[in-house]
Design a protein around this motif. Structure first.
Motif, short mmCIF file in Angstrom:
data_model
loop_
_atom_site.label_atom_id
_atom_site.label_comp_id
_atom_site.label_asym_id
_atom_site.label_seq_id
_atom_site.Cartn_x
_atom_site.Cartn_y
_atom_site.Cartn_z
N PHE A 147 -42.31 -0.52 -30.53
CA PHE A 147 -40.96 -1.05 -30.74
C PHE A 147 -40.00 -0.53 -29.67
O PHE A 147 -39.17 -1.28 -29.14
N PHE A 148 -40.09 0.77 -29.36
CA PHE A 148 -39.18 1.35 -28.36
C PHE A 148 -39.46 0.80 -26.96
O PHE A 148 -38.53 0.49 -26.21
N ILE A 149 -40.74 0.67 -26.61
CA ILE A 149 -41.10 0.13 -25.30
C ILE A 149 -40.69 -1.34 -25.20
O ILE A 149 -40.22 -1.80 -24.15
N ILE A 176 -40.74 7.39 -24.23
CA ILE A 176 -42.06 8.02 -24.22
C ILE A 176 -41.92 9.53 -24.12
O ILE A 176 -42.50 10.29 -24.92
N ILE A 177 -41.12 9.99 -23.15
CA ILE A 177 -40.94 11.43 -22.95
C ILE A 177 -40.27 12.06 -24.17
O ILE A 177 -40.58 13.18 -24.56
N PRO A 188 -43.64 14.56 -28.13
CA PRO A 188 -43.85 15.78 -28.92
C PRO A 188 -43.82 15.56 -30.42
O PRO A 188 -44.61 16.13 -31.17
N PHE A 189 -42.91 14.69 -30.86
CA PHE A 189 -42.83 14.40 -32.30
C PHE A 189 -44.10 13.69 -32.78
O PHE A 189 -44.56 13.91 -33.90
N SER A 232 -42.75 20.60 -24.61
CA SER A 232 -42.28 19.22 -24.44
C SER A 232 -40.80 19.18 -24.09
O SER A 232 -40.36 18.30 -23.33
N GLU A 233 -40.01 20.13 -24.60
CA GLU A 233 -38.61 20.20 -24.22
C GLU A 233 -38.45 20.53 -22.74
O GLU A 233 -37.60 19.96 -22.04
N ALA A 234 -39.29 21.43 -22.24
CA ALA A 234 -39.26 21.75 -20.81
C ALA A 234 -39.67 20.55 -19.97
O ALA A 234 -39.07 20.28 -18.91
N VAL A 235 -40.69 19.81 -20.40
CA VAL A 235 -41.11 18.62 -19.68
C VAL A 235 -40.00 17.57 -19.68
O VAL A 235 -39.71 16.93 -18.66
N ARG A 236 -39.35 17.39 -20.82
CA ARG A 236 -38.26 16.41 -20.91
C ARG A 236 -37.11 16.78 -19.97
O ARG A 236 -36.55 15.93 -19.30
#
Length: 197
Positions: free
Chosen positions: A73-75, A114-115, A119-120, A181-185
């Motif tokens: 849905f988001f994509i 996606i990013i 993580p969620f 994942s926060e660091a990657v984001r």
């Protein structure tokens, strides 16, 4: 692995729906609504009563039944937003193929959901598999899993270490996934490095 394959399938389906639109989008949304209506826990009860699921079967069920729906849905929304921009019109006028436009031009500009949601999704998949093992519909003894250990601990509360250590391992894993994942984001966030502050 579950998240990777689920997101790959969701990106393919959502991108196709968002880019082509029209009847393709209408048919895709109806198919997604059918999959959303399937009660996951009841289906797992039926499968567990018919066969003994292993890791591969559980992963495939998670990928094909529930994992791809949310990200598609988001994509789809990102592709709808991006396909109206000038760089897509320029690529179309140059005769670029649809699939190349979708995955070489639009997808890199629509990576935000996606990013943000990976993580969620990883955490949700971990909790789903642990919950299925705990309820007895996932992996069964002697296969070791956090859900099986917590299930055994709930039956033997005198042995407190059987409850504490799987819970600590699960909590640490979830926290580490969140921090990484926060660091990657943040590394992919262009606003951090923008000169126009």
């Amino acid at each position: 692995i579950v998240t990777f394959f689920a997101y790959s399938l969701g990106i393919l389906i959502g991108g196709t729906m968002g880019y082509f639109g029209g009847k393709v989008d209408l048919l895709g949304v109806r198919i997604i609504e059918i999959f959303m209506a399937i009660p996951f826990l009841f289906l797992m009860m039926i499968i567990a009563s018919l066969m003994r699921p292993n890791v591969v079967v559980l992963a495939l069920i998670l990928v094909f039944l529930t994992g791809w729906i949310g990200i598609s849905f988001f994509i789809r929304g990102e592709f709808y937003r991006e396909k109206a921009k000038d760089y897509v019109s320029a690529a179309v006028s140059l005769g670029t193929s649809n699939w190349k436009i979708m995955f070489k031009h639009i997808l890199p500009n629509g990576l935000t959901p996606i990013i943000t949601f990976v993580p969620f999704s990883i955490i949700g998949d971990i909790y789903t598999l642990v919950s299925l093992d705990f309820l007895g519909y996932g992996l069964r003894p002697p296969t070791s899993s956090w859900g099986n250990l917590l299930s055994q601990a709930s039956e033997n509360l005198d042995y407190w270490h059987m409850l504490i250590f799987p819970f600590i391992a699960l909590t640490l894993t979830v926290f580490l996934i969140t921090f990484i994942s926060e660091a990657v984001r943040e590394s992919f966030d262009p606003k951090v490095y923008s000169r126009l502050k």
